[in-house]
Design a protein around this motif. Structure first.
Motif, short mmCIF file in Angstrom:
data_model
loop_
_atom_site.label_atom_id
_atom_site.label_comp_id
_atom_site.label_asym_id
_atom_site.label_seq_id
_atom_site.Cartn_x
_atom_site.Cartn_y
_atom_site.Cartn_z
N ARG A 17 0.82 -1.21 0.00
CA ARG A 17 0.00 0.00 0.00
C ARG A 17 0.86 1.26 0.00
O ARG A 17 0.53 2.26 -0.66
CB ARG A 17 -0.93 0.00 1.22
CG ARG A 17 -2.07 -1.03 1.13
CD ARG A 17 -3.13 -0.75 2.20
NE ARG A 17 -2.57 -0.87 3.54
CZ ARG A 17 -2.58 -1.98 4.26
NH1 ARG A 17 -3.10 -3.09 3.75
NH2 ARG A 17 -2.08 -2.01 5.48
N ARG A 22 -2.41 4.06 -5.95
CA ARG A 22 -3.83 3.77 -5.99
C ARG A 22 -4.50 4.59 -7.10
O ARG A 22 -4.27 5.79 -7.21
CB ARG A 22 -4.50 4.10 -4.66
CG ARG A 22 -4.14 3.20 -3.51
CD ARG A 22 -4.74 3.77 -2.24
NE ARG A 22 -4.42 2.97 -1.07
CZ ARG A 22 -5.30 2.24 -0.40
NH1 ARG A 22 -6.55 2.18 -0.81
NH2 ARG A 22 -4.94 1.56 0.67
N GLU A 94 -11.12 0.11 -7.47
CA GLU A 94 -9.91 0.72 -6.93
C GLU A 94 -8.77 -0.27 -7.11
O GLU A 94 -8.85 -1.42 -6.68
CB GLU A 94 -10.09 1.06 -5.45
CG GLU A 94 -8.91 1.80 -4.86
CD GLU A 94 -9.12 2.19 -3.40
OE1 GLU A 94 -8.15 2.66 -2.78
OE2 GLU A 94 -10.25 1.99 -2.90
N LEU A 96 -4.44 -1.00 -7.17
CA LEU A 96 -3.10 -0.64 -6.72
C LEU A 96 -2.11 -1.04 -7.81
O LEU A 96 -2.00 -2.21 -8.16
CB LEU A 96 -2.77 -1.36 -5.41
CG LEU A 96 -1.49 -0.96 -4.68
CD1 LEU A 96 -1.58 0.48 -4.20
CD2 LEU A 96 -1.23 -1.90 -3.51
#
Length: 336
Positions: A17, A22, A94, A96
């Motif tokens: 993350r 993102r 969404e 990544l």
């Protein structure tokens, strides 16, 4: 169904993350294009994506619909080859985006995280192959011969000399007579096996009928999926040999211990395993006349000649495998 939020540690999830980008993609957005080399590995945080490939007639064929926690784009990264499918958002999603350059640096920067990441990718590909084995038989076709230099000894191109020496210490020679079975689907797999000579046929029982879903050749591993899936599931396929095989039988307990104790070895081993499974998944599609745009992109590539670095890697891999074969094929008892 593979879900990285279940499979990955909180430490690895945090790293992903923090280092990924993102983006929110609208329904219908193309995230990966078949026939192009992807510059990112993608993790689906929310939403749904479809994976579609093209057949020999140019028609779209759906391979999968994936949900939150899915990982895509790793095959193009591992093999540095065009993607075998389009990946399209099926809903507002969404995503990544992980740079392949960043992932390549992870081995030097964070060896333990790199080992976990490579194992995660290997587990994802193991789940993908098990799913693919269940339906790939529906597509019939003669396929094309895989260009030999692209198939050469994937395992030994990633491992180093000390890794190969360590594996050799865990192994013993096993010979399989023509027509015999090495592994039976659903039964326990006590060891993993490296093919030194011969060829294996891979069969999956689907609704009571045995379907051949692929082959494995010299330099490939057998039974390796049990390192990545629950032991209670047993072998994911039946493995037999028409003409017989010579195998290096590797003690699974010793191997798992070494992987736990040496992150750098685990990083290289699981990456080599992932590369091998990625090729296996790609070859299944090509043999059924799928991934047509990917195949065409490679055929049209004007830069077909391998550079000196690639040739050097192939030569080193060949030497490692040849040394291993010489060590074990000079003796050993036949076990059926």
């Amino acid at each position: 169904m593979f879900d990285y939020t279940v499979e990955a540690s909180q430490c690895l999830q945090s790293w992903l993350r923090e280092n990924g980008k993102r983006e929110v993609k609208s329904n219908g957005s193309k995230l990966i294009e078949e026939g192009l080399i992807s510059e990112h590995v993608l993790v689906l945080l929310k939403g749904q994506i479809a994976v579609n490939t093209t057949d020999q007639n140019g028609a779209s064929q759906r391979l999968a619909v994936l949900n939150q926690g899915a990982i895509v784009g790793e095959m193009s990264w591992l093999e540095q080859r065009p993607a075998v499918a389009d990946v399209i958002a099926e809903a507002d999603s969404e995503v990544l985006f992980l740079s392949v350059d960043l992932l390549d640096k992870l081995s030097n920067d964070e060896p333990e995280l790199a080992a976990e990441w490579q194992r995660l990718i290997a587990r994802k590909l193991a789940a993908q192959i098990k799913s693919q084995n269940a339906w790939i038989h529906r597509y019939e076709g003669p396929g094309e011969e895989i260009e030999p230099l692209r198939k050469v000894l994937v395992l030994f191109a990633v491992l180093d000399d000390l890794d190969v020496e360590q594996i050799a210490k865990m192994g013993s020679l096993r010979r399989i007579a023509p027509g015999n079975i090495l592994l039976k689907q659903g039964e326990e797999v006590p060891s993993i096996y490296l093919i030194l000579a011969g060829e294996a046929d891979i069969w999956v029982n689907i609704e009571g009928i045995n379907k051949k879903v692929g082959t494995s050749r010299r330099g490939e591993l057998l039974g390796e999926l049990t390192l990545l899936t629950s032991e209670s599931q047993g072998a994911s396929a039946t493995v037999s040999s028409t003409d017989g095989m010579e195998l290096l039988e590797i003690n699974k307990n010793d191997l798992q211990k070494a992987l736990r104790e040496t992150p750098a070895f685990a990083d290289r081993f699981f990456r080599s395993l992932s590369c091998m499974m990625s090729q296996r998944s790609r070859d299944q599609l090509l043999a059924r006349q799928l991934a047509a745009r990917s195949r065409s992109a490679e055929a049209d590539d004007d830069d077909d000649e391998l550079d000196l670095g690639q040739l050097g890697g192939i030569n080193r891999a060949g030497q490692r495998f040849h040394t291993l074969c010489q060590k074990f094929q000079s003796g050993g008892e036949t076990r059926l």
